[in-house]
Enzyme design. Structure first.
Site, mmCIF file in Angstrom:
data_model
loop_
_atom_site.group_PDB
_atom_site.id
_atom_site.type_symbol
_atom_site.label_atom_id
_atom_site.label_comp_id
_atom_site.label_asym_id
_atom_site.label_seq_id
_atom_site.Cartn_x
_atom_site.Cartn_y
_atom_site.Cartn_z
ATOM 1 N N ARG A 22 0.831 -1.217 0.000
ATOM 2 C CA ARG A 22 0.000 0.000 0.000
ATOM 3 C C ARG A 22 0.860 1.259 0.000
ATOM 4 O O ARG A 22 0.343 2.361 -0.033
ATOM 5 C CB ARG A 22 -0.915 0.009 1.228
ATOM 6 C CG ARG A 22 -1.969 -1.078 1.128
ATOM 7 C CD ARG A 22 -2.998 -0.976 2.229
ATOM 8 N NE ARG A 22 -4.025 -1.977 2.012
ATOM 9 C CZ ARG A 22 -4.751 -2.523 2.970
ATOM 10 N NH1 ARG A 22 -4.567 -2.160 4.220
ATOM 11 N NH2 ARG A 22 -5.672 -3.415 2.691
ATOM 12 N N GLU A 39 -0.658 -9.024 -5.632
ATOM 13 C CA GLU A 39 -1.976 -9.570 -6.008
ATOM 14 C C GLU A 39 -1.875 -11.050 -6.348
ATOM 15 O O GLU A 39 -2.738 -11.842 -5.984
ATOM 16 C CB GLU A 39 -2.571 -8.790 -7.194
ATOM 17 C CG GLU A 39 -2.978 -7.367 -6.862
ATOM 18 C CD GLU A 39 -4.102 -7.286 -5.827
ATOM 19 O OE1 GLU A 39 -4.846 -8.258 -5.671
ATOM 20 O OE2 GLU A 39 -4.203 -6.239 -5.153
ATOM 21 N N TYR A 93 -10.335 -8.677 -12.088
ATOM 22 C CA TYR A 93 -10.047 -8.181 -10.740
ATOM 23 C C TYR A 93 -8.615 -7.635 -10.657
ATOM 24 O O TYR A 93 -8.389 -6.494 -10.225
ATOM 25 C CB TYR A 93 -10.259 -9.288 -9.677
ATOM 26 C CG TYR A 93 -9.572 -8.905 -8.404
ATOM 27 C CD1 TYR A 93 -10.145 -7.955 -7.560
ATOM 28 C CD2 TYR A 93 -8.306 -9.399 -8.085
ATOM 29 C CE1 TYR A 93 -9.487 -7.520 -6.422
ATOM 30 C CE2 TYR A 93 -7.637 -8.974 -6.952
ATOM 31 C CZ TYR A 93 -8.234 -8.036 -6.129
ATOM 32 O OH TYR A 93 -7.568 -7.591 -5.018
ATOM 33 N N ASP A 140 -13.756 -8.235 -5.524
ATOM 34 C CA ASP A 140 -13.306 -9.538 -5.021
ATOM 35 C C ASP A 140 -14.359 -10.047 -4.034
ATOM 36 O O ASP A 140 -15.427 -9.447 -3.892
ATOM 37 C CB ASP A 140 -11.903 -9.427 -4.388
ATOM 38 C CG ASP A 140 -11.931 -8.632 -3.084
ATOM 39 O OD1 ASP A 140 -12.966 -7.988 -2.789
ATOM 40 O OD2 ASP A 140 -10.927 -8.677 -2.346
ATOM 41 N N CYS A 191 -16.861 -6.099 7.831
ATOM 42 C CA CYS A 191 -18.017 -6.846 7.329
ATOM 43 C C CYS A 191 -17.526 -8.243 6.935
ATOM 44 O O CYS A 191 -17.560 -8.649 5.781
ATOM 45 C CB CYS A 191 -18.623 -6.095 6.145
ATOM 46 S SG CYS A 191 -20.255 -6.681 5.700
HETATM 47 S S1 SF4 Z 1 -23.970 -3.392 9.487
HETATM 48 FE FE1 SF4 Z 1 -22.956 -5.350 9.527
HETATM 49 S S2 SF4 Z 1 -23.600 -6.339 7.615
HETATM 50 FE FE2 SF4 Z 1 -24.046 -4.157 7.410
HETATM 51 S S3 SF4 Z 1 -22.238 -3.323 6.410
HETATM 52 FE FE3 SF4 Z 1 -21.939 -3.092 8.600
HETATM 53 S S4 SF4 Z 1 -20.785 -4.897 9.211
HETATM 54 FE FE4 SF4 Z 1 -21.667 -5.319 7.192
#
Ligand code: SF4
Length: 339
Positions: free
Chosen positions: A22, A34, A117, A135, A189
């Site tokens: 980075r 990559e 990608y 990805d 996430c």
């Molecule tokens: S609330 Fe939960 S599912 Fe929604 S974007 Fe944030 S981490 Fe992802």
């Protein structure tokens, strides 16, 4: 769109991991990272990235190495075809591009082993060109945030995700945007147990609102295809009729008639058996929904393992006996030589 775009970059500025690729806009170093990180965790790939860069600081030096040297350095990463492809691509860049990486998305796509990608990653990180990376992390974030239920690996889903990723891209800073969304997917996430309670877009996230976090993204399961290796024995009686047996239950073609069969567990066993057989018609391939059959038809005078329920039939007799399509294909091509 704007809410998510801005939140991703703010989150990234305070949560990003400090990773060496980075800190560079050298397309060679970015490409190297990559390729190494495909199917490899960051902590596992990091020492390999450093080792490759210190042994081969530029693409011409990598191209000049022998394949054996490259594979020795690759050792432990697995998927050796990636190591071989890495070397082949370096040689392609050395020979066809005088050692200079293409500086457009289309140009990058012409390199061996560089798909959409990787081309988008190099184009944005090295040249800050506006190409959205997609990805697994990006699929997950988009699917959950926008509540997209179309499977990510379906022909219906792919264009939906591509269009969303493109629309979400920060045209003014594609490199930062792409890094941010991928890192957000990797750390916040996450596939399992995403950190929703501390998520900056909690209130606008569709999956969270609709209790779908654990359901999204949806991925179609690949059908596992079983490979089978059949050898059919062509056994004739004095009337030049051929031996047939009826197939039993709990398998394909139940109740159909076929030549006496030996099934081999794998290709090696098949090959060693076939080495001293007379094969009629070469290899036959037969594809079913969940099975791929490789079949050979052999004449082996010493073979004598027929079941007691064997029947001998000529072509006329076959009219009253249903046979699998595979046997039919063989007979259409070779019955003249047999009857
Ligand atoms: S609330 Fe939960 S599912 Fe929604 S974007 Fe944030 S981490 Fe992802």
């Amino acid at each position: 769109m704007q809410v998510l775009r801005q939140a991703l970059q703010e989150w990234y500025n305070s949560h990003q991991r400090d990773l060496p690729w980075r800190h560079t806009n050298d397309p060679y170093a970015i490409w190297l990272s990559e390729i190494i990180l495909q199917q490899t965790r960051v902590d596992q790939g990091l020492p390999y990235y450093q080792r490759f860069l210190s042994n081969y600081p530029d693409v011409l030096q990598l191209a000049a190495a022998t394949q054996q040297e490259v594979l020795n350095l690759w050792q432990g990463l697995g998927y050796y075809s990636r190591g071989r492809n890495l070397h082949a691509t370096a040689q392609q860049i050395a020979q066809d591009y005088s050692g200079v990486f293409p500086d457009t998305h289309e140009g990058l796509l012409k390199l061996k082993g560089v798909g959409p990608y990787t081309a988008a990653a190099i184009a944005s990180f090295a040249y800050n060109l506006p190409h959205a990376v997609i990805d697994g992390n990006v699929f997950r974030v988009l699917s959950r945030y926008f509540g997209i239920e179309a499977p990510i690996n379906s022909t219906e889903g792919k264009p939906i995700f591509e269009a969303l990723a493109k629309e979400l891209l920060d045209q003014g800073n594609p490199a930062l945007h792409n890094q941010a969304i991928m890192e957000f997917g990797a750390l916040q996430c996450k596939p399992v147990s995403p950190n929703c309670s501390a998520c900056p877009v909690l209130t606008t996230c569709s999956a969270h609102r609709n209790n779908q976090v654990a359901l999204l993204p949806i991925k179609l399961k690949k059908v596992k295809v079983r490979k089978r290796f059949f050898v059919y024995h062509l056994q004739q009686n004095a009337q030049k009729q051929l031996a047939f047996q009826k197939r039993g239950p709990k398998d394909i073609w139940e109740g159909l008639f076929e030549f006496p069969l030996t099934e081999f567990a794998d290709e090696n066993q098949l090959k060693s058996y076939l080495a001293d057989q007379i094969i009629i018609g070469g290899r036959f391939q037969h594809i079913l929904t969940h099975q791929r059959i490789e079949a050979y038809f052999v004449v082996d005078p010493n073979w004598n393992q027929m079941h007691s329920d064997v029947i001998f039939l000529d072509l006329a007799g076959l009219q009253d006996h249903p046979i699998p399509r595979l046997i039919d294909k063989f007979l259409i091509a070779h019955s003249n030589e047999l009857f």
